[in-house]
Design a protein around this motif. Sequence first.
Motif, PDB file in Angstrom:
ATOM      1  N   LYS A   1       0.834  -1.201   0.000  1.00 61.01           N
ATOM      2  CA  LYS A   1       0.000   0.000   0.000  1.00 61.01           C
ATOM      3  C   LYS A   1       0.868   1.250   0.000  1.00 61.01           C
ATOM      4  N   THR A   2       0.377   2.279  -0.633  1.00 61.28           N
ATOM      5  CA  THR A   2       1.050   3.569  -0.550  1.00 61.28           C
ATOM      6  C   THR A   2       0.798   4.186   0.817  1.00 61.28           C
ATOM      7  N   LEU A   3       1.561   5.215   1.140  1.00 61.12           N
ATOM      8  CA  LEU A   3       1.449   5.829   2.457  1.00 61.12           C
ATOM      9  C   LEU A   3       0.071   6.410   2.727  1.00 61.12           C
ATOM     10  N   ASN A   4      -0.559   6.966   1.689  1.00 61.81           N
ATOM     11  CA  ASN A   4      -1.878   7.549   1.886  1.00 61.81           C
ATOM     12  C   ASN A   4      -2.990   6.507   1.841  1.00 61.81           C
ATOM     13  N   GLY A   5      -2.631   5.250   1.508  1.00 61.15           N
ATOM     14  CA  GLY A   5      -3.614   4.181   1.507  1.00 61.15           C
ATOM     15  C   GLY A   5      -4.535   4.165   0.317  1.00 61.15           C
ATOM     16  N   ASN A   6      -4.293   5.046  -0.650  1.00 64.10           N
ATOM     17  CA  ASN A   6      -5.184   5.115  -1.813  1.00 64.10           C
ATOM     18  C   ASN A   6      -4.701   4.289  -3.002  1.00 64.10           C
TER      19      ASN A   6
END
Length: 411
Positions: free
Chosen positions: A92-97
């Motif tokens: 996952k990316t840091l922003n969760g998107n």
Amino acid sequence: MEAALVDAEMKRCAAEEELFFKLPNRIEVCLPGRRTINGLLGLYDDDIALVTSFGLQAVHPVDLDLEATPKFLRVPLSLLFEAVLGGPLMVKTLNGNGVRFLGMNLGCYNEDANVKYRFLPMKLLHERLKHFQIVNPKELHFREYSLPKDVSSIVPSGFVRTINRIKSLGYPMPPPLMLELDGQLLNRFEGYFGEVRAWKGYPFGYPPVGSEKRVWEHLSKEVVTNISRRVVKLASFNGPSRLFACTGLLIRWHAHTFILTLASLVRSRLHHEKIDNSLTIEVFLPPNQRVRGTLALYNLNYNFAIVSVEKNFHAIRPEDIFNKSPMASKKVVAVGRDADQGLLMASIGEVKRRNKETELNCRDLKLSTCKINKAGIGGPLVDVNGSFVGMNFYDGSKLTPFLPRVRLSML
């Protein structure tokens, strides 16, 4: 056309089934929505395999360009998505998107009650695909293609006969999926050009249609007879496999009969500046005269060779290439014999002043507008009176280079 990466473990499991041996490169690709599509197994090694599918729509392929891919951040193991063999390992990316592609899952194992995954990181996967010659297709040399080291390919069962024929005729193996994609060999030794003429007693009906008509009618009956009794087909063999094929001309030299042809017939495939003395030479003059030939003399700079034969041909009319009679007409005819049935082929044109450099970089070569293909190399160029003008080469252009008689007569 999209290529998918699958774990080589699936290939090995499938190899254990009888059906896999019957259709060894057929793969069923499962898509979202319970859809399936056929795929073809191309290249593989001990870890990964490449499957090609057709007809995929609305796909979102992973970008394997390392320069275009941002660096990945370290994240807790709990953020990793559920992994399957052969599938992508994502984070996952840091922003969760969104997610990032980390690599390809190769296996999993239990250690201290914890599931751990063995995967091929993005950088190593990129290097592996580069070794497969997938991410750098511009560097793929089709004429000299060979499988990369430690990479294998499965020949589809329906193409085994074709592959065996390609090998026996001495052609290089095509890259994977070329046959499935209806790939065609170019510049083959087989094939026809100009107007095709059958030899006397030809038992197979009408000869194949060439690219031109009404060439032979420009020559007298005597000239045609002379050509048919002095133009031969030659082939060199490395064991049972043919290495090269070309046309040749029976000539009279020092009161004996020899054959003038290309030195490429006996060039080493690995070292083009050398002759391969282990090759055997076969000479064919229709309808049924086949004899063994021996290299007598050659010149690699001008790429011509003189071949002697073990026993004499019957009813031949060798050419006196040392006769210095001038060319009697502007029209010239390029002659060759095909490699399959020994049919004569001829195309008509004119000698052209050299105003360009051909692919064959030799200033002593001249050009004619006669159109031939690779089957005609080594064959004679004659005028309409049958006088020998030179020996033909082929460079794939619209013009035909030839080595003029004056150079050959200096033997």
